[in-house]
Design a protein around this motif. Structure first.
Motif, short mmCIF file in Angstrom:
data_model
loop_
_atom_site.label_atom_id
_atom_site.label_comp_id
_atom_site.label_asym_id
_atom_site.label_seq_id
_atom_site.Cartn_x
_atom_site.Cartn_y
_atom_site.Cartn_z
N ILE A 126 -25.24 -1.67 104.65
CA ILE A 126 -24.01 -2.20 104.06
C ILE A 126 -24.28 -2.60 102.62
CG2 ILE A 126 -22.36 -4.12 104.19
CD1 ILE A 126 -22.82 -4.19 107.20
N ASP A 127 -23.28 -2.42 101.77
CA ASP A 127 -23.36 -3.00 100.44
C ASP A 127 -22.27 -4.06 100.32
OD1 ASP A 127 -21.01 -1.57 99.87
OD2 ASP A 127 -22.05 -0.05 98.71
N VAL A 128 -22.22 -4.74 99.21
CA VAL A 128 -21.32 -5.90 99.11
C VAL A 128 -20.31 -5.79 97.97
CG1 VAL A 128 -23.00 -7.44 100.15
CG2 VAL A 128 -22.96 -7.23 97.68
N ASP B 66 -18.03 -2.01 114.30
CA ASP B 66 -17.23 -1.44 115.38
C ASP B 66 -17.75 -0.07 115.81
OD1 ASP B 66 -15.62 -3.68 115.44
OD2 ASP B 66 -13.92 -2.74 114.41
N ARG B 67 -18.11 0.77 114.83
CA ARG B 67 -18.65 2.09 115.16
C ARG B 67 -19.99 1.97 115.88
NH1 ARG B 67 -16.82 3.45 110.13
NH2 ARG B 67 -18.88 3.63 109.24
N ALA B 68 -20.81 1.02 115.46
CA ALA B 68 -22.11 0.82 116.12
C ALA B 68 -21.91 0.38 117.57
CB ALA B 68 -22.93 -0.21 115.35
N SER C 185 -15.61 2.09 105.63
CA SER C 185 -17.00 1.69 105.43
C SER C 185 -17.15 0.18 105.32
CB SER C 185 -17.56 2.37 104.18
OG SER C 185 -16.84 1.95 103.03
N ALA C 186 -16.08 -0.55 105.53
CA ALA C 186 -16.16 -2.01 105.50
C ALA C 186 -17.09 -2.48 106.61
CB ALA C 186 -14.78 -2.63 105.69
N PRO C 187 -17.79 -3.60 106.41
CA PRO C 187 -18.74 -4.08 107.41
C PRO C 187 -18.17 -4.14 108.83
CG PRO C 187 -18.94 -5.36 105.42
CD PRO C 187 -17.77 -4.45 105.22
N PHE D 179 -24.91 0.54 97.03
CA PHE D 179 -25.96 1.44 97.50
C PHE D 179 -26.71 2.10 96.35
CE2 PHE D 179 -27.48 5.45 99.40
CZ PHE D 179 -28.21 4.93 100.46
N GLU D 180 -26.05 2.24 95.21
CA GLU D 180 -26.69 2.88 94.06
C GLU D 180 -27.92 2.13 93.57
OE1 GLU D 180 -22.98 4.85 94.64
OE2 GLU D 180 -23.43 2.71 94.56
N VAL D 181 -28.02 0.84 93.87
CA VAL D 181 -29.25 0.09 93.54
C VAL D 181 -30.44 0.79 94.20
CG1 VAL D 181 -30.50 -2.08 93.89
CG2 VAL D 181 -28.10 -2.12 93.19
N TRP D 182 -30.30 1.12 95.48
CA TRP D 182 -31.36 1.81 96.22
C TRP D 182 -31.63 3.19 95.62
CZ3 TRP D 182 -35.54 1.83 98.87
CH2 TRP D 182 -35.93 2.93 99.62
N LEU D 183 -30.59 3.94 95.33
CA LEU D 183 -30.78 5.28 94.79
C LEU D 183 -31.47 5.25 93.43
CD1 LEU D 183 -27.37 6.94 95.76
CD2 LEU D 183 -29.59 7.14 96.93
#
Length: 142
Positions: free
Chosen positions: A30-32, A9-11, A2-4, A62-66
């Motif tokens: 992405i989160d940091v 690369d997947r995109a 899940s690293a940027p 990501f938990e900030v968003w949740l």
């Protein structure tokens, strides 16, 4: 993976394999919390140079968003991702409830937008998220 760099690369792989139509959009989320910031900035730069590619970042995780689906966050109280995950787990079993999240999406969007102190820039300040930009785009498609 899940690293940027892996997300990018997947995109790229996806677009190479399936292509994108002129109206398609590609969003990298992405989160940091554990990534090298220079790598995040490089990915953001690449996204800005490709038509219809977007990046949304949550800082630090990501938990900030949740959490914004459940409550407003106090920025003065900087917490680690571990603390945020625990806090979220104390609010909802498993840290996520899909039905509640969908019902609260407009509230989470507004909370994230209101707390975004750097609207003109892709990189959010601590305890902020840009994921609301993607959520706004998705909700306008409904």
């Amino acid at each position: 993976k899940s690293a940027p760099k892996w997300v990018m690369d997947r995109a790229l792989n996806y677009v190479e394999t399936f292509g994108l139509s002129k109206d398609d959009q590609l969003w990298l989320v992405i989160d940091v919390d554990k990534w090298v910031l220079s790598q995040v900035h490089e990915i953001a730069k690449e996204c800005s140079s490709i038509k219809n590619w977007n990046i949304v970042i949550s800082n630090p995780c990501f938990e900030v968003w949740l959490l914004l689906h459940y409550k407003e966050l106090v920025k003065a109280n900087q917490r680690t991702c571990s603390h945020l995950k625990t806090e979220l787990g104390n609010i909802v079993s498993g840290g996520y409830n899909l039905n509640f999240a969908i019902a609260q999406i407009d509230i989470a969007i507004q909370r994230a937008k209101d707390s975004d102190s750097n609207k003109g820039h892709y990189f959010p300040n601590p305890m902020e998220t840009k994921i609301y930009l993607l959520a706004e785009e998705l909700t306008t498609m409904l």
